[in-house]
Every structure is written in C-alpha cells, then in structure tokens.
Design a protein around this motif. Structure first.
Motif, PDB file in Angstrom:
ATOM      1  N   UNK A 190       1.658  -1.559  -0.181  1.00 34.69           N
ATOM      2  CA  UNK A 190       0.166  -0.549   0.063  1.00 34.69           C
ATOM      3  C   UNK A 190       0.670   1.370  -0.022  1.00 34.69           C
ATOM      4  N   UNK A 191       0.650   1.964  -0.452  1.00 38.23           N
ATOM      5  CA  UNK A 191       1.325   3.049  -0.777  1.00 38.23           C
ATOM      6  C   UNK A 191       0.087   4.648  -0.449  1.00 38.23           C
ATOM      7  N   UNK A 192       1.123   5.283   0.695  1.00 38.23           N
ATOM      8  CA  UNK A 192      -0.246   6.333   1.312  1.00 38.23           C
ATOM      9  C   UNK A 192       0.301   7.448   0.857  1.00 38.23           C
ATOM     10  N   UNK A 193      -0.270   8.606   0.168  1.00 41.16           N
ATOM     11  CA  UNK A 193      -0.041  10.080  -0.526  1.00 41.16           C
ATOM     12  C   UNK A 193      -0.641  10.790   0.423  1.00 41.16           C
ATOM     13  N   UNK A 194      -0.378  11.972   0.489  1.00 43.16           N
ATOM     14  CA  UNK A 194      -1.048  13.277   0.518  1.00 43.16           C
ATOM     15  C   UNK A 194      -0.854  13.377   1.925  1.00 43.16           C
ATOM     16  N   UNK A 195      -0.292  12.437   2.907  1.00 42.68           N
ATOM     17  CA  UNK A 195      -0.819  11.997   4.212  1.00 42.68           C
ATOM     18  C   UNK A 195      -0.442  13.872   5.391  1.00 42.68           C
ATOM     19  N   UNK A 196       1.039  14.380   5.175  1.00 45.91           N
ATOM     20  CA  UNK A 196       1.451  15.315   5.637  1.00 45.91           C
ATOM     21  C   UNK A 196       0.132  16.462   5.086  1.00 45.91           C
ATOM     22  N   UNK A 197      -0.373  16.315   4.179  1.00 41.17           N
ATOM     23  CA  UNK A 197      -1.300  17.493   4.188  1.00 41.17           C
ATOM     24  C   UNK A 197      -2.432  17.268   4.753  1.00 41.17           C
ATOM     25  N   UNK A 198      -2.840  16.082   4.991  1.00 41.44           N
ATOM     26  CA  UNK A 198      -4.581  16.831   5.332  1.00 41.44           C
ATOM     27  C   UNK A 198      -4.197  17.005   6.871  1.00 41.44           C
ATOM     28  N   UNK A 199      -5.716  16.832   6.850  1.00 42.07           N
ATOM     29  CA  UNK A 199      -6.459  17.725   8.524  1.00 42.07           C
ATOM     30  C   UNK A 199      -5.224  17.172   9.684  1.00 42.07           C
ATOM     31  N   UNK A 200      -5.398  15.944   9.578  1.00 44.77           N
ATOM     32  CA  UNK A 200      -4.916  15.611  11.213  1.00 44.77           C
ATOM     33  C   UNK A 200      -2.984  15.702  10.186  1.00 44.77           C
ATOM     34  N   UNK A 201      -2.894  15.169   9.629  1.00 43.48           N
ATOM     35  CA  UNK A 201      -1.135  15.785   9.334  1.00 43.48           C
ATOM     36  C   UNK A 201      -0.558  16.789   9.938  1.00 43.48           C
TER      37      UNK A 201
END
Length: 227
Positions: A110-121
């Motif tokens: 699984x590749x997780x993208x845009x995690x740091x740009x999310x509200x939680x991130x």
C-alpha cells in the motif's frame, strides 16, 4: 497491462544440499519453477543480480519472464525467497508459473499519499497509524498492479480508513474484503488517546465473527536447498 521484468537464469542438473552449497560458493542462488501442468524445473540465478533486484519493491509484485531450457519464455511470479538468518545472502528462490486466463493471488504494498497535507497530518500531537502496509489481492495477470494507492488528503482526527476505502483498478479484488473482513487500514488520533486503541479493538471484534473460508494455499514445491 501488468509490468514485466526479465530475469537471467540457467538450468541446473545437480540437486540436493551439497549441490546447493556449491552453487552458493560460486555466487549463484538455487531456485525452482513450479505450477501449472508442467513439471518443476530447477534453475540457478546470479546472486549479484538478485541482490539488486530485491531492492526494487516492484520485483515482488511484477510478472517475471524467465528464459530456460528450450529458449521459451516462462511467465512467473515470485512465490518464496529464503534468506540467510544473519548474512546478507539469498539461499533459495521459488517461482510460480502463471496462466493468462487464471486469476492469481498475491500480496501487494500500500502506498499512502498526501498524509502530511491532511487535516490530521497538520495537527500537532496527532499520530496517523498504518495498521496494514500490504494487502492480498486476486486478479488476472494482465490486471496485476505493482501497488495500491490510498489518498489520505482529507483524513481528520478520529477517522478510520478501512479496506473498503481503498480504490481498486478494474479486475482487482481484495481477498479479505471479498470474505467479509473489512479490516482497519489507517487510524488518526491524538497521541496517547485511548479512543484509538478502543476503536481498533472494537472493529476487530466486529469482524472476527464474520464467517469466511481461508484462502487456499498454493502448492509448495519440495525445497532441495535447505541447509
């Protein structure tokens, strides 16, 4: 169309533990191709090539093309890779033949993208936890993806992402999901928050009671290379 990779191999006639040890001393890795209606074929591959190949994530989920024996190319997938317990050495490798008309079952990352740009991130004190980093899928060889991508751009604190939230390419099915197991893939919670652990445990309890047959294991060729 699934990506393919060509692998340099040679047939081997010597079998047994002693022969396998000699191959390894000569910088070769013993292996075997099995599956389908054709008998198993023993082979050898340069260790130096494999050490480079396994650094590429796609090697584990790509259709591999092996040219052996009479010069015909056999399309296979990696089924098993045995490593030395403490040396940087590959001991044995197994390949499974594939048929273009038969579905195969394989684990893909699984590749997780845009995690740091999310509200939680973006929120201080919040941890986004990856409960799963790979999933088992079923598909025809032509539909085999190298990985599955999960966009976390909108994940917020308290959100739970499940298998059913993973976008799938045409012709691809997640095995666990097909059997009724919609496991948690990602959670987002404040550091030390009890709700994260409780939600995960409750979700696991909910799916434990769902009936479903275990996926059939692929036939395992006899390994003549174990020490």
């Amino acid at each position: 169309m699934a990506k393919s990779m060509q692998i340099p191999v040679e047939l081997r006639t010597d079998r047994g533990k002693g022969a396998s040890r000699r191959l390894r001393r000569d910088g070769l890795v013993p292996g075997i191709i099995y599956g389908g209606e054709t008998e198993a074929v023993a082979l050898q591959i340069p260790h130096q090539f494999l050490t480079r190949a396994i650094e590429d994530e796609s090697f584990y989920t790509t259709i591999l093309e092996l040219t052996v024996g009479d010069g015909r190319t056999q399309r296979v997938i990696l089924r098993d890779l045995q490593r030395h317990p403490f040396k940087a050495q590959i001991l044995h490798i197994d390949f499974l033949r594939i048929s273009e008309s038969e579905e195969l079952t394989i684990k893909v990352p699984l590749h997780f993208i845009h995690e740091d740009d999310s509200p939680a991130g973006k929120m201080s004190g919040v941890v986004i936890s990856h409960q799963l980093t790979e999933v088992e899928i079923s598909c025809l060889p032509k539909d085999l993806p190298e990985y599955l991508e999960l966009d976390l751009a909108v994940i917020e604190v308290g959100d739970v992402v499940r298998l059913s939230d993973i976008p799938l390419p045409p012709g691809v099915e997640i095995v666990d999901l097909a059997q009724g197991d919609d496991s948690i893939v990602v959670t987002a919670a404040h550091v030390g928050a009890e709700v994260e652990e409780e939600e995960v445990e409750e979700a696991e309890e909910e799916v434990e009671g769902v009936p479903g047959e275990e996926p059939a294991e692929e036939p395992r060729a006899e390994d003549d290379a174990e020490d």
